[in-house]
Structure formats: C-alpha cells, structure tokens
Design a protein around this motif. Structure first.
Motif, PDB file in Angstrom:
ATOM      1  N   VAL A  95      36.755  18.898  28.403  1.00 29.35           N
ATOM      2  CA  VAL A  95      36.114  20.357  27.056  1.00 29.35           C
ATOM      3  C   VAL A  95      35.318  21.356  27.534  1.00 29.35           C
ATOM      4  O   VAL A  95      35.575  21.747  28.060  1.00 29.35           O
ATOM      5  N   GLY A  96      34.398  21.064  29.167  1.00 27.54           N
ATOM      6  CA  GLY A  96      34.118  22.005  29.632  1.00 27.54           C
ATOM      7  C   GLY A  96      35.255  22.408  30.264  1.00 27.54           C
ATOM      8  O   GLY A  96      35.031  24.118  30.719  1.00 27.54           O
ATOM      9  N   ALA A  97      36.047  21.684  30.680  1.00 31.46           N
ATOM     10  CA  ALA A  97      37.542  22.675  31.607  1.00 31.46           C
ATOM     11  C   ALA A  97      37.888  23.434  31.079  1.00 31.46           C
ATOM     12  O   ALA A  97      38.650  24.452  31.836  1.00 31.46           O
ATOM     13  N   ILE A  98      38.237  22.606  30.101  1.00 35.64           N
ATOM     14  CA  ILE A  98      39.256  24.145  28.936  1.00 35.64           C
ATOM     15  C   ILE A  98      38.463  24.846  28.209  1.00 35.64           C
ATOM     16  O   ILE A  98      39.104  25.778  27.897  1.00 35.64           O
ATOM     17  N   ILE A  99      36.588  24.508  27.834  1.00 37.86           N
ATOM     18  CA  ILE A  99      36.916  25.923  28.104  1.00 37.86           C
ATOM     19  C   ILE A  99      36.361  26.992  29.053  1.00 37.86           C
ATOM     20  O   ILE A  99      36.613  28.262  29.385  1.00 37.86           O
ATOM     21  N   ALA A 100      36.365  26.313  29.794  1.00 37.95           N
ATOM     22  CA  ALA A 100      36.724  27.179  31.533  1.00 37.95           C
ATOM     23  C   ALA A 100      38.142  27.883  32.072  1.00 37.95           C
ATOM     24  O   ALA A 100      38.193  29.175  32.394  1.00 37.95           O
ATOM     25  N   VAL A 101      39.110  26.750  31.671  1.00 36.34           N
ATOM     26  CA  VAL A 101      40.411  27.774  32.030  1.00 36.34           C
ATOM     27  C   VAL A 101      40.363  28.847  30.258  1.00 36.34           C
ATOM     28  O   VAL A 101      40.658  29.318  30.495  1.00 36.34           O
ATOM     29  N   PHE A 102      40.011  28.533  29.199  1.00 39.35           N
ATOM     30  CA  PHE A 102      40.085  29.885  28.163  1.00 39.35           C
ATOM     31  C   PHE A 102      39.732  30.639  28.900  1.00 39.35           C
ATOM     32  O   PHE A 102      40.255  31.936  28.675  1.00 39.35           O
ATOM     33  N   GLY A 103      38.339  30.704  29.649  1.00 39.46           N
ATOM     34  CA  GLY A 103      37.623  31.717  30.107  1.00 39.46           C
ATOM     35  C   GLY A 103      38.411  32.370  31.028  1.00 39.46           C
ATOM     36  O   GLY A 103      38.714  33.845  31.629  1.00 39.46           O
ATOM     37  N   ALA A 104      39.335  31.631  31.556  1.00 42.19           N
ATOM     38  CA  ALA A 104      39.460  32.261  32.838  1.00 42.19           C
ATOM     39  C   ALA A 104      41.042  33.146  32.719  1.00 42.19           C
ATOM     40  O   ALA A 104      41.188  34.057  32.807  1.00 42.19           O
ATOM     41  N   VAL A 105      41.610  32.630  31.687  1.00 41.29           N
ATOM     42  CA  VAL A 105      42.419  33.058  30.914  1.00 41.29           C
ATOM     43  C   VAL A 105      42.562  34.737  29.811  1.00 41.29           C
ATOM     44  O   VAL A 105      42.157  35.748  30.334  1.00 41.29           O
ATOM     45  N   ASN A 106      40.944  34.818  29.162  1.00 39.73           N
ATOM     46  CA  ASN A 106      40.357  35.854  28.659  1.00 39.73           C
ATOM     47  C   ASN A 106      40.040  36.833  29.700  1.00 39.73           C
ATOM     48  O   ASN A 106      40.182  37.790  29.967  1.00 39.73           O
ATOM     49  N   LEU A 107      39.585  36.224  30.503  1.00 41.68           N
ATOM     50  CA  LEU A 107      39.115  37.490  32.173  1.00 41.68           C
ATOM     51  C   LEU A 107      40.096  37.589  32.452  1.00 41.68           C
ATOM     52  O   LEU A 107      40.274  39.109  32.659  1.00 41.68           O
ATOM     53  N   GLY A 108      41.248  37.326  32.887  1.00 39.07           N
ATOM     54  CA  GLY A 108      42.635  37.294  33.592  1.00 39.07           C
ATOM     55  C   GLY A 108      42.786  38.268  31.946  1.00 39.07           C
ATOM     56  O   GLY A 108      43.318  40.034  32.713  1.00 39.07           O
ATOM     57  N   ARG A 109      43.563  38.563  31.249  1.00 36.11           N
ATOM     58  CA  ARG A 109      43.566  39.209  29.981  1.00 36.11           C
ATOM     59  C   ARG A 109      42.575  40.509  29.854  1.00 36.11           C
ATOM     60  O   ARG A 109      43.418  41.657  29.583  1.00 36.11           O
ATOM     61  N   SER A 110      41.668  40.289  30.045  1.00 37.62           N
ATOM     62  CA  SER A 110      40.277  41.466  29.976  1.00 37.62           C
ATOM     63  C   SER A 110      40.840  42.367  31.433  1.00 37.62           C
ATOM     64  O   SER A 110      40.552  43.438  30.586  1.00 37.62           O
ATOM     65  N   ILE A 111      41.192  41.855  32.503  1.00 38.91           N
ATOM     66  CA  ILE A 111      41.065  43.052  34.088  1.00 38.91           C
ATOM     67  C   ILE A 111      42.241  43.379  33.331  1.00 38.91           C
ATOM     68  O   ILE A 111      42.146  44.902  33.838  1.00 38.91           O
ATOM     69  N   LYS A 112      43.091  43.093  32.732  1.00 33.48           N
ATOM     70  CA  LYS A 112      44.635  43.575  32.678  1.00 33.48           C
ATOM     71  C   LYS A 112      44.270  44.658  31.751  1.00 33.48           C
ATOM     72  O   LYS A 112      44.565  46.263  32.118  1.00 33.48           O
ATOM     73  N   ASP A 113      43.365  44.854  30.355  1.00 32.37           N
ATOM     74  CA  ASP A 113      43.639  45.621  29.798  1.00 32.37           C
ATOM     75  C   ASP A 113      42.551  46.668  29.915  1.00 32.37           C
ATOM     76  O   ASP A 113      41.956  47.629  29.076  1.00 32.37           O
ATOM     77  N   SER A 114      41.620  46.535  30.989  1.00 34.38           N
ATOM     78  CA  SER A 114      40.175  46.997  31.628  1.00 34.38           C
ATOM     79  C   SER A 114      39.134  47.245  29.735  1.00 34.38           C
ATOM     80  O   SER A 114      38.657  48.624  29.984  1.00 34.38           O
ATOM     81  N   ASN A 115      38.756  45.665  29.780  1.00 30.53           N
ATOM     82  CA  ASN A 115      38.319  45.760  28.704  1.00 30.53           C
ATOM     83  C   ASN A 115      37.030  45.342  29.572  1.00 30.53           C
ATOM     84  O   ASN A 115      36.275  43.697  29.442  1.00 30.53           O
ATOM     85  N   GLY A 116      36.138  46.225  29.501  1.00 29.36           N
ATOM     86  CA  GLY A 116      34.332  45.626  30.104  1.00 29.36           C
ATOM     87  C   GLY A 116      33.425  44.581  29.957  1.00 29.36           C
ATOM     88  O   GLY A 116      33.555  43.980  29.584  1.00 29.36           O
ATOM     89  N   PRO A 117      34.009  44.768  28.176  1.00 35.17           N
ATOM     90  CA  PRO A 117      33.080  43.338  27.241  1.00 35.17           C
ATOM     91  C   PRO A 117      33.745  42.502  27.314  1.00 35.17           C
ATOM     92  O   PRO A 117      33.074  41.236  27.049  1.00 35.17           O
ATOM     93  N   GLY A 118      35.248  42.181  27.057  1.00 37.71           N
ATOM     94  CA  GLY A 118      36.143  41.208  27.501  1.00 37.71           C
ATOM     95  C   GLY A 118      35.929  40.376  28.685  1.00 37.71           C
ATOM     96  O   GLY A 118      35.566  39.260  28.288  1.00 37.71           O
ATOM     97  N   ILE A 119      36.005  40.746  29.620  1.00 34.83           N
ATOM     98  CA  ILE A 119      35.533  40.087  30.955  1.00 34.83           C
ATOM     99  C   ILE A 119      34.168  39.756  31.121  1.00 34.83           C
ATOM    100  O   ILE A 119      34.104  39.039  32.274  1.00 34.83           O
ATOM    101  N   GLY A 120      32.870  41.017  30.542  1.00 32.60           N
ATOM    102  CA  GLY A 120      31.487  39.715  30.791  1.00 32.60           C
ATOM    103  C   GLY A 120      32.083  38.528  29.833  1.00 32.60           C
ATOM    104  O   GLY A 120      31.243  37.502  29.830  1.00 32.60           O
TER     105      GLY A 120
END
Length: 68
Positions: A19-44
């Motif tokens: 479960v922890g690994a799945i959450i971390a992977v989804f966080g990494a995907v979310n971080l990548g998408r937020s960096i691509k879109d320059s979304n500050g709150p999404g990066i956090g």
C-alpha cells in the motif's frame, strides 16, 4: 498459536508495504504531471504523497517487531 501470529504479521507487513509503495508511485505520477503543468499546489501534493508512502513503508518495517 505463536507461529500463526508470526505468519499473520508477515502478511500484514507485506500488505502495508505494498500500500505504501502504491501511494508513493501515485505521488510520483502526480508530481510529474504537476511539474509538467507548472502547478505549484500539485507539486506540493505530489511530494506529500511520496513522503506519506515512504512513512507507511517505514511503519511496515516495524510490524515485524511486534510479538506476543
């Protein structure tokens, strides 16, 4: 009885780690998408998910130390 408890705790540890690994992977995907879109709150939010997943994985490591 003690052997069964040890098996249950081992399975619990594997499940919590997954479960922890799945959450971390989804966080990494979310971080990548937020960096691509320059979304500050999404990066956090992505960083928080990654850290949360790491904390869950660390907590799972201590499950094996629980004894009767």
């Amino acid at each position: 009885m003690n052997g069964m408890f040890t098996q249950i705790m081992g399975l619990l540890q594997k499940g919590v780690t997954a479960v922890g690994a799945i959450i971390a992977v989804f966080g990494a995907v979310n971080l990548g998408r937020s960096i691509k879109d320059s979304n500050g709150p999404g990066i956090g939010s992505g960083i928080a998910e990654i850290v949360g997943g790491a904390i869950i994985i660390a907590a799972a490591a201590f499950i094996s130390n629980v004894t009767l």
